[in-house]
Design an enzyme around this catalytic site. Structure first.
Site, PDB file in Angstrom:
ATOM      1  N   ARG A 209      19.709 -11.325  14.046  1.00 38.41           N
ATOM      2  CA  ARG A 209      18.890 -12.113  14.969  1.00 38.41           C
ATOM      3  C   ARG A 209      18.751 -13.518  14.400  1.00 38.41           C
ATOM      4  O   ARG A 209      18.516 -13.703  13.213  1.00 38.41           O
ATOM      5  CB  ARG A 209      17.513 -11.466  15.075  1.00 38.41           C
TER       6      ARG A 209
ATOM      7  N   GLN B 132      32.103   3.049  15.514  1.00 35.38           N
ATOM      8  CA  GLN B 132      31.846   3.443  14.116  1.00 35.38           C
ATOM      9  C   GLN B 132      31.318   4.877  14.050  1.00 35.38           C
ATOM     10  O   GLN B 132      31.659   5.631  13.133  1.00 35.38           O
ATOM     11  CB  GLN B 132      30.888   2.455  13.439  1.00 35.38           C
TER      12      GLN B 132
ATOM     13  N   VAL C  49      21.251  -0.108   9.149  1.00 37.29           N
ATOM     14  CA  VAL C  49      20.424  -1.271   8.805  1.00 37.29           C
ATOM     15  C   VAL C  49      20.558  -2.330   9.902  1.00 37.29           C
ATOM     16  O   VAL C  49      19.593  -3.007  10.257  1.00 37.29           O
ATOM     17  CB  VAL C  49      20.862  -1.846   7.440  1.00 37.29           C
TER      18      VAL C  49
ATOM     19  N   HIS D 178      11.829  -0.280  14.362  1.00 40.27           N
ATOM     20  CA  HIS D 178      11.899  -1.423  13.441  1.00 40.27           C
ATOM     21  C   HIS D 178      11.912  -2.693  14.295  1.00 40.27           C
ATOM     22  O   HIS D 178      12.962  -3.286  14.568  1.00 40.27           O
ATOM     23  CB  HIS D 178      13.152  -1.358  12.562  1.00 40.27           C
TER      24      HIS D 178
ATOM     25  N   ASP E 136       9.879  -2.197   6.176  1.00 41.85           N
ATOM     26  CA  ASP E 136       8.542  -2.316   6.767  1.00 41.85           C
ATOM     27  C   ASP E 136       7.522  -1.567   5.904  1.00 41.85           C
ATOM     28  O   ASP E 136       6.408  -2.043   5.672  1.00 41.85           O
ATOM     29  CB  ASP E 136       8.558  -1.747   8.190  1.00 41.85           C
TER      30      ASP E 136
ATOM     31  N   GLY F 153      28.629  -9.864   4.379  1.00 44.40           N
ATOM     32  CA  GLY F 153      27.418 -10.547   4.851  1.00 44.40           C
ATOM     33  C   GLY F 153      26.405 -10.719   3.737  1.00 44.40           C
ATOM     34  O   GLY F 153      26.622 -10.314   2.594  1.00 44.40           O
TER      35      GLY F 153
HETATM   36  N1  LIG Z   1      16.457  -2.663   9.371  1.00 42.90           N
HETATM   37  C1  LIG Z   1      16.027  -3.712   8.659  1.00 42.90           C
HETATM   38  O1  LIG Z   1      14.946  -3.636   8.046  1.00 42.90           O
HETATM   39  C2  LIG Z   1      16.811  -4.995   8.563  1.00 42.90           C
HETATM   40  C3  LIG Z   1      16.381  -6.001   7.704  1.00 42.90           C
HETATM   41  C4  LIG Z   1      17.119  -7.176   7.602  1.00 42.90           C
HETATM   42  C5  LIG Z   1      18.264  -7.356   8.370  1.00 42.90           C
HETATM   43  N2  LIG Z   1      18.657  -6.371   9.209  1.00 42.90           N
HETATM   44  C6  LIG Z   1      19.862  -6.491  10.022  1.00 42.90           C
HETATM   45  O2  LIG Z   1      21.017  -6.261   9.198  1.00 42.90           O
HETATM   46  C7  LIG Z   1      22.157  -6.825   9.820  1.00 42.90           C
HETATM   47  C8  LIG Z   1      23.011  -7.594   8.816  1.00 42.90           C
HETATM   48  O3  LIG Z   1      22.293  -8.714   8.341  1.00 42.90           O
HETATM   49  P1  LIG Z   1      23.009  -9.805   7.407  1.00 42.90           P
HETATM   50  O4  LIG Z   1      21.950 -10.788   7.115  1.00 42.90           O
HETATM   51  O5  LIG Z   1      23.750  -9.171   6.301  1.00 42.90           O
HETATM   52  O6  LIG Z   1      24.026 -10.439   8.432  1.00 42.90           O
HETATM   53  P2  LIG Z   1      25.318 -11.353   8.099  1.00 42.90           P
HETATM   54  O7  LIG Z   1      25.683 -12.050   9.365  1.00 42.90           O
HETATM   55  O8  LIG Z   1      25.130 -12.139   6.855  1.00 42.90           O
HETATM   56  O9  LIG Z   1      26.421 -10.247   7.806  1.00 42.90           O
HETATM   57  C9  LIG Z   1      26.867  -9.388   8.771  1.00 42.90           C
HETATM   58  C10 LIG Z   1      28.290  -9.050   8.400  1.00 42.90           C
HETATM   59  O10 LIG Z   1      28.734  -8.025   9.276  1.00 42.90           O
HETATM   60  C11 LIG Z   1      30.062  -8.278   9.586  1.00 42.90           C
HETATM   61  N3  LIG Z   1      30.400  -7.538  10.803  1.00 42.90           N
HETATM   62  C12 LIG Z   1      30.145  -7.879  12.084  1.00 42.90           C
HETATM   63  N4  LIG Z   1      30.638  -6.951  12.910  1.00 42.90           N
HETATM   64  C13 LIG Z   1      31.193  -5.990  12.139  1.00 42.90           C
HETATM   65  C14 LIG Z   1      31.883  -4.798  12.412  1.00 42.90           C
HETATM   66  N5  LIG Z   1      32.085  -4.394  13.660  1.00 42.90           N
HETATM   67  N6  LIG Z   1      32.329  -4.055  11.380  1.00 42.90           N
HETATM   68  C15 LIG Z   1      32.138  -4.456  10.108  1.00 42.90           C
HETATM   69  N7  LIG Z   1      31.505  -5.609   9.776  1.00 42.90           N
HETATM   70  C16 LIG Z   1      31.040  -6.366  10.788  1.00 42.90           C
HETATM   71  C17 LIG Z   1      30.157  -9.790   9.708  1.00 42.90           C
HETATM   72  O11 LIG Z   1      31.492 -10.257   9.569  1.00 42.90           O
HETATM   73  C18 LIG Z   1      29.262 -10.224   8.557  1.00 42.90           C
HETATM   74  O12 LIG Z   1      29.998 -10.395   7.356  1.00 42.90           O
HETATM   75  C19 LIG Z   1      21.613  -7.656  10.975  1.00 42.90           C
HETATM   76  O13 LIG Z   1      21.702  -6.916  12.159  1.00 42.90           O
HETATM   77  C20 LIG Z   1      20.146  -7.845  10.598  1.00 42.90           C
HETATM   78  O14 LIG Z   1      19.347  -8.119  11.738  1.00 42.90           O
HETATM   79  C21 LIG Z   1      17.959  -5.187   9.326  1.00 42.90           C
HETATM   80  O1  LIG Z   2      13.766  -8.921  12.498  1.00 39.33           O
HETATM   81  C1  LIG Z   2      14.910  -9.211  12.096  1.00 39.33           C
HETATM   82  O2  LIG Z   2      15.860  -9.444  12.823  1.00 39.33           O
HETATM   83  C2  LIG Z   2      15.158  -9.256  10.623  1.00 39.33           C
HETATM   84  C3  LIG Z   2      14.970  -7.958   9.943  1.00 39.33           C
HETATM   85  O3  LIG Z   2      15.038  -6.846  10.773  1.00 39.33           O
HETATM   86  C4  LIG Z   2      13.721  -7.930   9.118  1.00 39.33           C
HETATM   87  O4  LIG Z   2      12.844  -7.099   9.380  1.00 39.33           O
HETATM   88  O5  LIG Z   2      13.617  -8.746   8.188  1.00 39.33           O
END
Ligand SMILES: NC(=O)c1ccc[n+]([C@@H]2O[C@H](COP(=O)([O-])OP(=O)(O)OC[C@H]3O[C@@H](n4cnc5c(N)ncnc54)[C@H](O)[C@@H]3O)[C@@H](O)[C@H]2O)c1
Ligand SMILES: O=C(O)C[C@H](O)C(=O)O
Length: 329
Positions: free
Chosen positions: A93, A113, A130, A188, A160, A15
Site C-alpha cells: 500500500r 501461488q 504477509v 490485519h 499488530d 523487496g
Molecule cells: N501483514 C503485515 O503485518 C504486513 C506488514 C507490512 C507489510 N505488509 C505487506 O507485505 C507486502 C510486501 O511489502 P514490501 O515492503 O516488502 O514490498 P516491496 O514492494 O518492497 O517488495 C515486494 C516484492 O514482491 C515482489 N513481487 C511482486 N509480485 C510478485 C509475485 N507475483 N511473485 C513474487 N514476487 C513478487 C516485487 O518484485 C518486490 O520485490 C506488501 O503487501 C505489504 O503491504 C504486510
Molecule cells: O498497512 C499497511 O499496508 C502496512 C502494513 O500492513 C503494516 O501494518 O505496517
C-alpha cells in the site's frame, strides 16, 4: 547426525521485507539454532537481479546453517518440496491508498501461488501470508490448494500483536515481557481489534490495571490499528524490519509452541468459534504446540469487544465476497 535442511520459500525476496527477513532465516532465527535451511527465493522477472544480489550477500555471511539458495521466477520450482512458505511478494500500500483497493491488484498473485503450493510443496507445508490484504490473500491461496489442509494457510497479525504489547507496556510502565494473553481479533487492517480484557500485566488483568476506557477506545485501539498507515506516513514506505520480525515470530511460535500461560494471535481459517463465520481467515487468540495451533476457547466477550470483533469480521466477509465476485475463490 546431519539433519535434512528445511526448505523455506520466500516470495517477494527482493523487496524490503524480504531483505530484512532472509538474513534472519539464514542465521537460524526462524527455525532454531540447530536447523539447517535451504532457501528458495521467488521473484517476478524484474526482481531477479536484485534477488541475486541479496543471495550474494547471504553467501558473504557464511551462515553455518544455510545449505543452499535457489532463485526463480517460476512458482512451481519455488514451492517444490517447500516445508515453510512465506508469501511476502505483493504490491505494498502506498500513501493514501486503502487496503481494499489492493484486493484486485494482489488477488491474481495468490491464486496461482496457492495452486503451485498445492502441486509442489511438501506434505508438512506451513504457509504464512504477509502480503496485503493478508487475510484475504491467504483465503485465495488456500482456496486454490484443495489438497493441502486448510489450517496450514495463515495470515500475519503478529505485527499488530507486537505493536499492541509495546503500546500497552509504554502506557503502564511495564516491560513487554510482563504482558501476556493479548489478542488481535479480525482483519490485519484498520478494523482489527486489539483486546486487552483478557490480557495480563505481571499477572494482573490489563484492562483493570489500565482502568481507562477512553484511552482504550480513543488512543490504544486506533494507535495499534492505524500503525501501519502511520509508518507509511513517516517513512514514505510500509513497515519492513518490524514486519520481518513479526513473520519470524509467527513461524517460530507456530513450530516451537507458545509459552505456558500465554497465547499469541494468528490469522487462521475460522472454525466458527466466537461467532466468526467458518472459513474466513480471521485473527484469533491461539496456543501452539508440536507445530499445530488451537483457538483459545471459553473467553467471555463483553459488548465493547463484541461490537469491534463483529465490525472487523464484517469487513472480512465483504473482502471474501468481493474476491469471490472477481472469480478468485
Ligand atoms: N501483514 C503485515 O503485518 C504486513 C506488514 C507490512 C507489510 N505488509 C505487506 O507485505 C507486502 C510486501 O511489502 P514490501 O515492503 O516488502 O514490498 P516491496 O514492494 O518492497 O517488495 C515486494 C516484492 O514482491 C515482489 N513481487 C511482486 N509480485 C510478485 C509475485 N507475483 N511473485 C513474487 N514476487 C513478487 C516485487 O518484485 C518486490 O520485490 C506488501 O503487501 C505489504 O503491504 C504486510
Ligand atoms: O498497512 C499497511 O499496508 C502496512 C502494513 O500492513 C503494516 O501494518 O505496517
Amino acid at each position: 547426525m546431519t539433519r535434512t535442511p528445511v526448505n523455506v520459500t520466500v516470495t517477494g525476496a527482493a523487496g524490503q521485507i524480504g531483505y530484512a527477513l532472509l538474513f534472519r532465516i539464514a542465521s537460524g532465527q526462524l527455525l532454531g539454532a540447530d536447523v539447517p535451511v535451504s532457501l528458495r527465493l521467488l521473484e517476478i522477472p524484474q526482481g531477479l537481479k536484485a534477488a541475486e544480489g541479496t543471495a550474494m550477500e547471504l553467501d558473504d555471511c557464511a551462515f553455518p546453517l544455510l545449505r543452499g539458495i535457489e532463485i526463480t521466477d517460476d512458482a512451481n520450482a519455488a514451492f517444490s518440496g517447500a516445508n515453510v512458505a512465506l508469501l511476502v511478494g505483493a504490491r505494498p500500500r502506498t500513501k493514501g491508498m486503502e487496503r481494499g483497493d489492493l484486493l484486485s491488484a494482489n488477488g491474481g498473485i495468490f491464486k496461482p501461488q496457492g495452486k503451485a503450493i498445492n502441486d509442489n510443496a511438501a506434505d508438512d507445508i506451513k504457509v504464512l501470508v504477509v502480503g496485503n490484504p493478508a487475510n484475504t490473500n491467504a483465503l485465495i491461496a488456500q482456496a486454490a490448494a484443495p489438497d493441502v489442509p486448510a489450517e496450514r494457510f495463515t495470515a500475519m497479525t503478529r505485527l499488530d500483536h507486537n505493536r499492541a504489547i509495546s503500546q500497552l507496556a509504554a502506557k503502564t510502565g511495564a516491560q513487554v515481557t510482563d504482558i501476556k494473553r493479548l489478542t488481535i481479533w479480525g482483519n490485519h487492517s484498520a478494523t482489527q481489534y486489539p483486546d486487552i480484557f483478557h490480557a495480563e500485566i505481571a499477572g494482573k488483568n490489563a484492562a483493570e490495571t489500565v482502568n481507562d476506557e477512553q484511552w482504550l477506545a480513543d488512543t490504544f485501539i486506533p494507535t495499534v490499528a492505524k500503525r501501519g498507515a502511520a509508518i507509511i506516513e513517516a517513512r514514505g514506505a510500509s513497515s519492513a524490519a518490524s514486519a520481518a520480525n513479526a513473520a519470524i515470530d509467527h513461524v517460530h511460535t507456530w513450530i516451537n509452541g507458545t509459552p505456558e500461560g500465554d497465547w499469541t494471535s494468528m490469522g487462521i481459517p475460522s472454525d466458527g468459534s466466537y461467532g466468526v463465520p467458518e472459513g474466513i481467515i480471521s485473527s484469533f487468540p491461539v496456543t501452539t504446540k508440536n507445530g499445530a495451533y488451537e483457538i483459545v476457547q471459553g473467553l467471555d466477550i463483553n459488548d465493547f469487544s463484541r461490537a469491534r470483533i463483529d465490525a472487523s469480521v464484517k469487513e472480512l466477509t465483504e473482502e471474501r465476497d468481493a474476491v469471490r465476485e472477481l472469480g478468485l475463490l
